[in-house]
Motif scaffolding. Structure first.
Motif, PDB file in Angstrom:
ATOM      1  N   PRO A 165      27.538  31.028  34.128  1.00  0.00           N
ATOM      2  CA  PRO A 165      28.183  30.181  33.113  1.00  0.00           C
ATOM      3  C   PRO A 165      28.433  28.744  33.613  1.00  0.00           C
ATOM      4  CG  PRO A 165      29.753  31.761  34.014  1.00  0.00           C
ATOM      5  CD  PRO A 165      28.428  32.061  34.654  1.00  0.00           C
ATOM      6  N   ARG A 166      28.581  28.577  34.942  1.00  0.00           N
ATOM      7  CA  ARG A 166      28.898  27.246  35.483  1.00  0.00           C
ATOM      8  C   ARG A 166      27.728  26.279  35.278  1.00  0.00           C
ATOM      9  NH1 ARG A 166      31.835  24.840  40.160  1.00  0.00           N
ATOM     10  NH2 ARG A 166      33.080  26.731  40.201  1.00  0.00           N
ATOM     11  N   CYS A 167      26.513  26.744  35.598  1.00  0.00           N
ATOM     12  CA  CYS A 167      25.354  25.851  35.505  1.00  0.00           C
ATOM     13  C   CYS A 167      24.467  26.207  34.317  1.00  0.00           C
ATOM     14  CB  CYS A 167      24.539  25.921  36.791  1.00  0.00           C
ATOM     15  SG  CYS A 167      23.880  27.576  37.103  1.00  0.00           S
ATOM     16  N   ALA A 177      23.037  22.227  44.374  1.00  0.00           N
ATOM     17  CA  ALA A 177      22.998  23.655  44.042  1.00  0.00           C
ATOM     18  C   ALA A 177      24.342  24.069  43.458  1.00  0.00           C
ATOM     19  CB  ALA A 177      22.695  24.477  45.287  1.00  0.00           C
ATOM     20  N   CYS A 178      24.276  24.853  42.421  1.00  0.00           N
ATOM     21  CA  CYS A 178      25.505  25.295  41.749  1.00  0.00           C
ATOM     22  C   CYS A 178      26.341  26.129  42.719  1.00  0.00           C
ATOM     23  CB  CYS A 178      25.132  26.106  40.508  1.00  0.00           C
ATOM     24  SG  CYS A 178      26.495  27.042  39.805  1.00  0.00           S
ATOM     25  N   PRO A 179      27.624  25.784  42.880  1.00  0.00           N
ATOM     26  CA  PRO A 179      28.456  26.523  43.835  1.00  0.00           C
ATOM     27  C   PRO A 179      28.775  27.951  43.371  1.00  0.00           C
ATOM     28  CG  PRO A 179      29.778  24.905  42.653  1.00  0.00           C
ATOM     29  CD  PRO A 179      28.349  24.685  42.228  1.00  0.00           C
ATOM     30  N   ALA A 180      28.689  28.188  42.084  1.00  0.00           N
ATOM     31  CA  ALA A 180      29.050  29.525  41.590  1.00  0.00           C
ATOM     32  C   ALA A 180      27.947  30.541  41.867  1.00  0.00           C
ATOM     33  CB  ALA A 180      29.354  29.468  40.099  1.00  0.00           C
ATOM     34  N   CYS A 181      26.702  30.128  41.694  1.00  0.00           N
ATOM     35  CA  CYS A 181      25.601  31.079  41.838  1.00  0.00           C
ATOM     36  C   CYS A 181      24.718  30.723  43.031  1.00  0.00           C
ATOM     37  CB  CYS A 181      24.760  31.116  40.560  1.00  0.00           C
ATOM     38  SG  CYS A 181      23.966  29.542  40.193  1.00  0.00           S
ATOM     39  N   HIS A 182      25.092  29.696  43.787  1.00  0.00           N
ATOM     40  CA  HIS A 182      24.324  29.253  44.955  1.00  0.00           C
ATOM     41  C   HIS A 182      22.890  28.931  44.578  1.00  0.00           C
ATOM     42  CE1 HIS A 182      27.814  30.487  47.194  1.00  0.00           C
ATOM     43  NE2 HIS A 182      27.736  31.674  46.621  1.00  0.00           N
TER      44      HIS A 182
HETATM   45 ZN    ZN Z   1      25.248  28.547  38.642  1.00  0.00          ZN
END
Ligand code: ZN
Length: 335
Positions: A165-167, A177-182
């Motif tokens: 959901p973050r990216c 790189a998205c920190p939530a999903c690396h």
């Molecule tokens: Zn992400």
């Protein structure tokens, strides 16, 4: 009679690619499979219709023949080869055969907790393969006898990949790189589900949990295995058990408590009951609500006193004199 248009049955376009037809078939077949629609005659008919339609469309020759002539029977079989209700031969189970869940992705079946490894093929873009074009998921679970016959609710934990959901699935936020999903674009969502088990299920039954498949569009199909009960056994919706009685209860008759899956039921043992005699408590079997209630059958066994005393021997001798004839008189002497 005219067979239905297989394209209409599967809800696909006449120009649909093979993979699309297969996908439509699998989705519909699961939805209407008799295993998950026990006792529903309309669903069964629909399932047979779906299977028959797929038989035509999966075979390029028969499909072409239908396209040209409107005849579902195939080039060398004039007329309808698969009358409704007969069920076409050779249709593979959408569950991969043998009434088990598909083995192309795997869930462990520990009671109360399920782990899914759904990452293979779950990414956007779809890896090629049979399971990967499908939104449904399968799981196996073992349930207690009690929940199978009376119904119940089983808590299970599923892990499934979801778009991050973050990216929003891109894997990147603000150029990094998205920190939530690396950077993967998806996260593992852990969810505790309560699966309602309807009464009267058996090993091999499947329960559908809508919207909990590999994506929100798909469903989760939970295949059930029932742990046998140490005392009660089951034949369809009937319950079978043995009830020991004393010699005097069998001889004189008695009122005893008979254990059933619905609790003890007071029942009368008639005088002169022999060991092995079977009695029925109507309606005390499985009550699934889909068919007539099952019955409870109990078989009487004669329990013997543990000790042989002088008095016991004396009574046994007197008892033996009461037989009017040899109980083995009617038996054959051999082959
Ligand atoms: Zn992400």
């Amino acid at each position: 009679m005219a067979t239905k248009d297989p394209y209409a049955v599967l809800g696909v376009d006449r120009k649909a690619a093979e993979a699309e037809i297969k996908k439509a078939y699998r989705r519909l077949a699961r939805k209407f499979h008799p295993d998950v629609n026990a006792g529903d005659a309309a669903a069964k008919r629909k399932f047979q219709e779906i299977a028959a339609a797929y038989e035509v469309l999966k075979d390029p020759k028969r499909r072409k023949h239908f396209d040209l002539t409107g005849d579902t029977g195939g080039p060398h079989e004039p007329g309808a080869a698969h009358p409704p209700g007969a069920g076409p031969s050779g249709v593979g189970s959408p569950f991969g055969g043998a009434a088990r869940g598909p083995s192309n992705f795997r869930w462990s079946g520990d009671f109360g907790d399920l782990f899914s490894d759904l990452f293979s093929g779950a990414r956007a873009g779809n890896a090629p393969g049979f399971a990967d074009d499908d939104d449904d998921a399968a799981a196996e679970i073992t349930i207690p006898f009690r929940d199978a016959v009376l119904g119940g609710t089983i808590a299970l934990q599923v892990r499934s990949p979801r778009r991050c959901p973050r990216c929003n699935g891109s894997g990147r936020t603000g150029g990094a790189a998205c920190p939530a999903c690396h950077g993967a674009g998806e996260i593992v969502s852990k969810e505790r589900l309560s699966v309602r088990i309807p009464p009267g299920v058996a090993t091999g039954s499947k329960v559908r949990v809508p919207g909990k498949g590999r994506s929100e569009k798909g469903d989760l199909y939970v295949a059930l295995t029932v742990v046998p009960h140490p005392y009660f056994s089951r034949e369809g919706d009937d319950i079978l058990a043995e009830v020991p009685v004393t010699v005097s209860e069998a001889y004189l008759g008695a009122e005893i408590d008979v254990p059933t899956i619905h609790g003890p039921v007071r029942a009368r043992i008639p005088s002169g009951t022999a060991g092995g005699q079977r009695f029925r408590l109507k309606g005390y079997g499985v009550r699934s609500g889909r068919a007539a209630d099952g019955d409870h059958y109990y078989r009487v066994t004669i329990a013997m006193p543990a000790l042989a005393t002088d008095e016991g021997r004396d009574l046994a001798g007197k008892f033996a004199a009461l037989y009017e004839r040899d109980p083995r008189a009617d038996l054959p002497r051999g082959l």
